[in-house]
Design an enzyme around this catalytic site. Sequence first.
Site, mmCIF file in Angstrom:
data_model
loop_
_atom_site.group_PDB
_atom_site.id
_atom_site.type_symbol
_atom_site.label_atom_id
_atom_site.label_comp_id
_atom_site.label_asym_id
_atom_site.label_seq_id
_atom_site.Cartn_x
_atom_site.Cartn_y
_atom_site.Cartn_z
ATOM 1 C CG HIS A 120 -0.191 -67.943 -10.087
ATOM 2 N ND1 HIS A 120 0.812 -68.877 -10.203
ATOM 3 C CD2 HIS A 120 0.162 -66.940 -10.936
ATOM 4 C CE1 HIS A 120 1.715 -68.459 -11.077
ATOM 5 N NE2 HIS A 120 1.337 -67.277 -11.532
ATOM 6 N NE ARG A 175 6.517 -69.484 -12.200
ATOM 7 C CZ ARG A 175 5.737 -68.592 -12.809
ATOM 8 N NH1 ARG A 175 5.084 -67.678 -12.114
ATOM 9 N NH2 ARG A 175 5.593 -68.619 -14.127
ATOM 10 C CD GLU A 189 1.007 -71.218 -7.760
ATOM 11 O OE1 GLU A 189 0.601 -71.288 -8.940
ATOM 12 O OE2 GLU A 189 1.736 -70.310 -7.351
HETATM 13 C C1 8YV Z 1 0.232 -66.939 -15.640
HETATM 14 C C2 8YV Z 1 2.550 -66.355 -14.709
HETATM 15 O O1 8YV Z 1 -0.890 -66.971 -14.829
HETATM 16 O O2 8YV Z 1 3.365 -65.179 -16.554
HETATM 17 C C3 8YV Z 1 3.620 -65.965 -15.665
HETATM 18 O O3 8YV Z 1 4.744 -66.437 -15.513
HETATM 19 O O4 8YV Z 1 2.812 -66.924 -13.717
HETATM 20 C C4 8YV Z 1 1.140 -65.981 -14.977
HETATM 21 O O5 8YV Z 1 1.049 -64.829 -15.707
HETATM 22 C C5 8YV Z 1 0.638 -68.311 -15.926
HETATM 23 O O6 8YV Z 1 1.795 -68.425 -16.642
HETATM 24 C C6 8YV Z 1 -0.471 -68.997 -16.699
HETATM 25 O O7 8YV Z 1 -0.752 -70.164 -16.170
#
Ligand code: 8YV
Length: 312
Positions: A278, A231, A260
Amino acid sequence: MAVEILQTTPLPPVIEEILQRDYTVHRLWQASDRNALIREASGRVRGLVTSGSVGADRALIEALPRLEIISSFGVGYDPIDIACAKERKVIVTNTPDVLTDDVADIAMVLLLSVMRRIPQGDQFVRQGQWPKAKFPLTEKLGGKVMGIVGLGRIGQAIARRAEPFGVEICYFGPRRKNDLPYRYYDNLTAMAKDVDILMIACPGGRETEGIVNAEVIAALGDKGYVVNIARGSVVEEPALVKALVEGKIAGAGLDVFADEPHVPEALLSLENVVLTPHVGSGTHQTRRAMGELVLQNLAAHFGGRPVLTRVV
Ligand code: 8YV
């Protein structure tokens, strides 16, 4: 009567189809008046489908008095107000495991791309420079020391990938993992001093906010690389950008950012960074598996069975 679901963000089409077939779905991101939609449906909505990027804040959870479950698409749940969900006895589920391999793959791709200057090599060939000049030498991965910030499922998958490249692994985290053979640090700055690569793979949220700060980045030094697939919040982004602009670290591979989809302007013209939008879990296969898990958690809950991947 179908169970009513509030959905904050789109899911892969095959998943959307099933969701719409099995539930009455209110699509929040398409609403011209968000609040009006929530007000109108709030007395009936029993499930919330969201993602690790969009989450669910206190205001949203409290606006849904009949809410029983938040089924989130993604392993990270930092934008979901977990304390509020607990207070309201709302179940929260995420999608661990199914995305581990893809995220770990992207971590290695970013690392190799920045060290071996893959984007520059690609441009060099496309722009017809090859017959006229020699591409500069790059940096060898084998023999480097990688410090993983957060040796959870994804951190361990990165370690398993990095080892066969001849990379030595150590890690920082809230506790030592005695079943793993890697050296543990309880101090992040101390680890950064000892490594060539800082690999960020921990959860986001308040506990890890800004832990990769100016001091840690300075300790990594001008031969050091940062890779972040976790993150943006884990890194003090202005300090990282400053270090990259001033050449105080060697480079960075970044899949995640503080705000983002906005990326600090200064990064866009830098040679020593590789940036991706991402996409750690962004393959057809994995996004589908994540979506299936979102559906399975909902089906289990509304079918009176325990959910599969419960956070709280
Ligand atoms: C996804 C992510 O793109 O799993 C996570 O925590 O950051 C990613 O796999 C996101 O959650 C979907 O918007």
